[in-house]
Design a protein around this motif. Structure first.
Motif, PDB file in Angstrom:
ATOM      1  N   LEU A 358       0.833  -1.204   0.000  1.00 35.74           N
ATOM      2  CA  LEU A 358       0.000   0.000   0.000  1.00 35.74           C
ATOM      3  C   LEU A 358       0.868   1.255   0.000  1.00 35.74           C
ATOM      4  N   VAL A 359       1.864   1.303   0.875  1.00 41.55           N
ATOM      5  CA  VAL A 359       2.694   2.513   0.969  1.00 41.55           C
ATOM      6  C   VAL A 359       3.604   2.643  -0.246  1.00 41.55           C
ATOM      7  N   ASN A 360       4.039   1.534  -0.839  1.00 40.36           N
ATOM      8  CA  ASN A 360       4.759   1.634  -2.118  1.00 40.36           C
ATOM      9  C   ASN A 360       3.893   2.333  -3.168  1.00 40.36           C
ATOM     10  N   HIS A 361       2.626   1.965  -3.206  1.00 45.17           N
ATOM     11  CA  HIS A 361       1.684   2.598  -4.132  1.00 45.17           C
ATOM     12  C   HIS A 361       1.529   4.081  -3.807  1.00 45.17           C
ATOM     13  N   VAL A 362       1.458   4.410  -2.531  1.00 43.56           N
ATOM     14  CA  VAL A 362       1.307   5.802  -2.104  1.00 43.56           C
ATOM     15  C   VAL A 362       2.520   6.633  -2.540  1.00 43.56           C
ATOM     16  N   LYS A 363       3.717   6.074  -2.388  1.00 46.42           N
ATOM     17  CA  LYS A 363       4.928   6.783  -2.817  1.00 46.42           C
ATOM     18  C   LYS A 363       4.844   7.130  -4.304  1.00 46.42           C
ATOM     19  N   THR A 364       4.453   6.154  -5.107  1.00 50.01           N
ATOM     20  CA  THR A 364       4.346   6.377  -6.546  1.00 50.01           C
ATOM     21  C   THR A 364       3.325   7.460  -6.860  1.00 50.01           C
ATOM     22  N   GLU A 365       2.175   7.411  -6.198  1.00 47.67           N
ATOM     23  CA  GLU A 365       1.133   8.403  -6.430  1.00 47.67           C
ATOM     24  C   GLU A 365       1.592   9.798  -6.004  1.00 47.67           C
ATOM     25  N   TYR A 366       2.316   9.884  -4.900  1.00 50.49           N
ATOM     26  CA  TYR A 366       2.794  11.184  -4.425  1.00 50.49           C
ATOM     27  C   TYR A 366       3.793  11.788  -5.408  1.00 50.49           C
ATOM     28  N   LEU A 367       4.714  10.972  -5.893  1.00 56.65           N
ATOM     29  CA  LEU A 367       5.743  11.485  -6.799  1.00 56.65           C
ATOM     30  C   LEU A 367       5.193  11.868  -8.162  1.00 56.65           C
ATOM     31  N   SER A 368       4.056  11.306  -8.540  1.00 55.91           N
ATOM     32  CA  SER A 368       3.481  11.600  -9.863  1.00 55.91           C
ATOM     33  C   SER A 368       2.249  12.483  -9.777  1.00 55.91           C
ATOM     34  N   ARG A 369       1.958  13.036  -8.608  1.00 54.43           N
ATOM     35  CA  ARG A 369       0.748  13.847  -8.466  1.00 54.43           C
ATOM     36  C   ARG A 369       0.871  15.147  -9.274  1.00 54.43           C
ATOM     37  N   HIS A 370      -0.261  15.719  -9.618  1.00 54.21           N
ATOM     38  CA  HIS A 370      -0.304  16.953 -10.393  1.00 54.21           C
ATOM     39  C   HIS A 370      -1.418  17.826  -9.850  1.00 54.21           C
ATOM     40  N   SER A 371      -1.570  18.988 -10.413  1.00 47.89           N
ATOM     41  CA  SER A 371      -2.511  19.971  -9.868  1.00 47.89           C
ATOM     42  C   SER A 371      -3.951  19.470  -9.850  1.00 47.89           C
ATOM     43  N   GLY A 372      -4.266  18.523 -10.712  1.00 45.13           N
ATOM     44  CA  GLY A 372      -5.647  18.056 -10.767  1.00 45.13           C
ATOM     45  C   GLY A 372      -6.002  17.000  -9.736  1.00 45.13           C
ATOM     46  N   ASN A 373      -4.997  16.320  -9.164  1.00 47.57           N
ATOM     47  CA  ASN A 373      -5.318  15.221  -8.242  1.00 47.57           C
ATOM     48  C   ASN A 373      -4.645  15.363  -6.887  1.00 47.57           C
ATOM     49  N   GLU A 374      -4.139  16.536  -6.559  1.00 44.46           N
ATOM     50  CA  GLU A 374      -3.407  16.712  -5.314  1.00 44.46           C
ATOM     51  C   GLU A 374      -4.257  16.371  -4.096  1.00 44.46           C
ATOM     52  N   ALA A 375      -5.505  16.847  -4.077  1.00 39.86           N
ATOM     53  CA  ALA A 375      -6.375  16.606  -2.928  1.00 39.86           C
ATOM     54  C   ALA A 375      -6.627  15.114  -2.738  1.00 39.86           C
ATOM     55  N   GLU A 376      -6.859  14.408  -3.833  1.00 42.19           N
ATOM     56  CA  GLU A 376      -7.119  12.968  -3.749  1.00 42.19           C
ATOM     57  C   GLU A 376      -5.885  12.211  -3.268  1.00 42.19           C
ATOM     58  N   VAL A 377      -4.698  12.603  -3.751  1.00 43.72           N
ATOM     59  CA  VAL A 377      -3.461  11.949  -3.309  1.00 43.72           C
ATOM     60  C   VAL A 377      -3.205  12.240  -1.835  1.00 43.72           C
ATOM     61  N   ASP A 378      -3.459  13.472  -1.399  1.00 38.99           N
ATOM     62  CA  ASP A 378      -3.272  13.809   0.019  1.00 38.99           C
ATOM     63  C   ASP A 378      -4.194  12.974   0.901  1.00 38.99           C
ATOM     64  N   GLN A 379      -5.419  12.739   0.439  1.00 39.54           N
ATOM     65  CA  GLN A 379      -6.341  11.885   1.189  1.00 39.54           C
ATOM     66  C   GLN A 379      -5.805  10.461   1.280  1.00 39.54           C
ATOM     67  N   LEU A 380      -5.283   9.962   0.165  1.00 37.41           N
ATOM     68  CA  LEU A 380      -4.718   8.615   0.142  1.00 37.41           C
ATOM     69  C   LEU A 380      -3.557   8.505   1.126  1.00 37.41           C
ATOM     70  N   ILE A 381      -2.708   9.513   1.161  1.00 33.22           N
ATOM     71  CA  ILE A 381      -1.562   9.510   2.086  1.00 33.22           C
ATOM     72  C   ILE A 381      -2.052   9.463   3.520  1.00 33.22           C
ATOM     73  N   SER A 382      -3.049  10.253   3.845  1.00 31.21           N
ATOM     74  CA  SER A 382      -3.561  10.276   5.216  1.00 31.21           C
ATOM     75  C   SER A 382      -4.173   8.933   5.605  1.00 31.21           C
ATOM     76  N   ILE A 383      -4.944   8.333   4.684  1.00 31.51           N
ATOM     77  CA  ILE A 383      -5.532   7.019   4.960  1.00 31.51           C
ATOM     78  C   ILE A 383      -4.432   5.989   5.190  1.00 31.51           C
ATOM     79  N   ALA A 384      -3.427   5.999   4.321  1.00 32.25           N
ATOM     80  CA  ALA A 384      -2.345   5.019   4.434  1.00 32.25           C
ATOM     81  C   ALA A 384      -1.559   5.211   5.715  1.00 32.25           C
TER      82      ALA A 384
END
Length: 632
Positions: A358-384
């Protein structure tokens, strides 16, 4: 290739023993655990832990242990290369946390705060400013330790309400930093060892001509080799068992700091005329942007605690393979022969692998996040962060208990991971309010479909398939979201307030957010099974993924039964299926822990040794001969 079942030849006791032929499968698992980056990101950090500076030193007082942790942090700093390059490589930052905590849990917060929260904040909000070069060089060389000082005695998670003041004196072009009353004292920064040079980013409320301009970061020198700087007052907090960080209560008495020490970044500017022009819509959004480095800090802490969970299971499984206990009609057998031990340790092993993926996936999502999905990625990080730290806290406690009396000693590592786990649960956002915040955001998000409104037919579904387990989790997540949103809408349409509506549905909402994390973890787990390149690795992971799914379905089996998502027969069968899965995992247990790239020599934990009796005897200085029996 011969299967792992035959490679792990059972000894007379019935416990599998490792053979060299499984190395290929272990490397296969390691590639998945470290997301294909072990050699490029992790290998040198792991090797650094073999240095004698990390050898265990017994009987140290808390202050001595704290000084040793700073010495070890500086040693690792010297192995990491230029700080400017390191700060651009977020994967390395995450890896530092994962390895530094294994031998000395206190080095984790020292390095995370120094690099990520202090230096990272200055680089982010001081970008392009040549006048900060001396501070950056000072932190980059670690001639001073970097701190972040934010939380106050009267304000925990509500950083926007901080009351420490930084009043602008236009005549001297300085800020006057002051703690106005007891509630505004800074709680728990690592300022307690005052003769180590420390430079802090302090969160304080900017006031210009009496106007409140919101909370912003300021660079403040806390101490040098001679002790605390003028106007800085520190009182060390009482001892925290198993955790040597020099936390303290810190206050400021009209400390003057130069104008350049204000970090506004893109949050606004203080003009030459002494006027603050804010660029953020609200003071709350402003402070959240100021503390943006907390987000990767959550990933760092989550990954570090999962690493401690991997070490705990590694130690506990290896010890359980050797530790003899009485068995009805069998004389003595290793405790791993007992189903109770298997369920405890293999459930922990499944959760460790699930949270790793799960956290490996979170790392990938964080490093590839962009202006359109920042809020969703931040939520994923908090859940993880919340899910993984709660799960690893439980795993570490289970492993400590399953090692019996040996698990109580720091020399065997696991006991020291217990307070570390509690610290991570609280740090970078306390888990429960963090998860509740995310849940509220998920409920408020518009334009989302109702999701899965009816369960799949359980009678025609197989409990042991990942697709059915994922289907159940998706149904639960969507149902909890839909029902909580509807209940809150009805409450607010009546006489209820928004607070009462949220309060009555908060438990269901946080369960919904947790279920999303579990579903994503299982999804990533099943992807890892598909990506395994060896038959042995794939078989071991498939069994472990199935166990993880069964554990989560069993956790809420009553809810599924009430919704006709499971049959009564399936609910009754769940405990038996979990036991059966543990029996099948037993021949693969050594392979699964070998996938963590750990060794007894690296961890220096006697009970993880190939011969723990000889290792413990060596530790206490007894030169007794080894037992004559082959099985120890």
């Amino acid at each position: 290739m011969t299967s792992v079942t035959t490679q792990y030849l059972p000894a007379a006791s019935g416990i599998p023993q490792a053979e060299p032929e499984v190395r290929e499968a272990a490397e296969d698992l390691a590639a998945l655990v470290y997301d294909g980056r072990f050699d490029s990101v992790h290998a040198d950090l792991r090797a650094a832990l073999e240095d004698p500076v990390f050898d265990q030193r017994h009987g140290l007082a808390p202050l001595e242990a704290g000084r040793l942790s700073y010495e070890r942090a500086r040693f690792l700093h010297g192995r990491l290369g230029p700080a400017a390059e390191l700060m651009r490589d977020q994967l390395r930052m995450f890896a530092i946390g994962e390895w530094s905590c294994l031998i000395d849990t206190t080095t984790l917060p020292i390095l995370n705060i120094h690099y990520n929260l202090c230096l990272g904040t200055i680089l982010q909000h001081g970008a392009g400013r040549d006048d900060l070069a001396d501070y950056i060089d000072e932190l980059g060389s670690m001639s001073s330790i970097g701190l972040l000082i934010a939380t106050e005695l009267g304000h925990g998670n509500n950083i926007a309400a901080l009351e420490t003041e930084a009043v602008y004196d236009h005549a001297s072009r300085e800020f006057v930093l002051n703690t106005p009353h007891a509630r505004a004292q800074k709680f728990m920064p690592n300022t307690g060892i005052s003769d180590i040079p420390k430079l802090a980013v302090v969160m304080a409320r900017l006031k210009v001509d009496g106007a409140d301009c919101g909370v912003l970061p300021f660079i403040v020198r806390i101490s040098d080799h001679n002790g605390l700087c003028e106007g800085v007052h520190v009182t060390r907090l009482p001892e925290k068992p198993g955790f040597a960080l020099d936390n303290a209560v810190t206050r400021f008495d009209h400390v003057r700091i130069p104008r350049r020490n204000l970090l506004t970044g893109d949050m606004g500017q203080l003009t030459d005329d002494g006027v603050f022009q804010g660029a953020v819509g609200s003071k709350r959004k402003q402070v959240l942007r100021a503390l943006d480095r907390v987000t990767p800090g959550r990933i760092c802490l989550a990954g570090a605690l999962i690493s401690a969970g991997r070490a705990s299971v590694y130690i506990a499984v290896r010890y359980a393979e050797q530790r003899l206990t009485a068995a009805p009609g069998r004389g003595e057998v290793p405790i791993l022969a007992y189903r109770s031990q298997q369920i405890a340790l293999f459930s922990s092993l499944a959760q460790v692998y699930a949270m790793t993926f799960l956290v490996n996936h979170v790392k990938t999502e964080y490093l590839s996040r962009h202006s359109g999905n920042e809020a969703e990625v931040d939520q994923l990080i908090s859940i993880a962060k919340a899910l993984s730290s709660w799960e690893m806290s439980r795993v570490i406690h289970v492993c400590r208990e399953r090692c019996g009396a040996q698990g109580m000693f720091s020399v065997n590592r696991i006991a020291d991971y217990v307070p570390m786990a509690q610290g991570v649960v609280t740090a970078e956002g306390d888990n429960l309010p963090l998860l509740a915040t995310v849940a509220a955001q998920m409920l408020a998000r518009r334009g989302r479909s109702a999701g899965k409104t009816t369960p799949s037919d359980p009678a025609s579904s197989d409990l042991l398939t990942g697709t059915f387990q994922l289907d159940l989790l998706q149904y639960r997540e969507d149902s909890l979201r839909r029902e909580a949103r509807q209940a809150m809408t009805e409450e607010t349409r009546g006489d209820g307030t928004l607070f009462s509506a949220w309060n009555q549905n908060m438990t269901a909402a946080t369960s919904m957010a947790r279920t999303r994390g579990v579903r994503l973890a299982l999804k990533e787990f099943l992807t890892a099974v598909e990506n395994a390149e060896t038959e042995d690795g794939r078989t071991a992971l498939r069994l472990l993924a199935c166990l993880y799914g069964l554990l989560e379905v069993n956790r809420d089996s009553g809810w599924y039964l009430a919704r006709n998502a499971l049959t009564a027969e399936q609910v009754e069968r769940l405990p038996r299926e979990i036991e059966s899965m543990c029996e099948q995992i037993l021949p693969h247990s050594r392979l699964l822990v070998d996938g963590f790239k750990l060794t007894p020599e690296l961890l220096r934990a006697p009970i993880a040794d190939d011969d723990y009796i000889t290792a413990v005897s060596r530790l206490v200085g007894h030169g007794l001969p080894a037992p004559r029996t082959a099985s120890r």
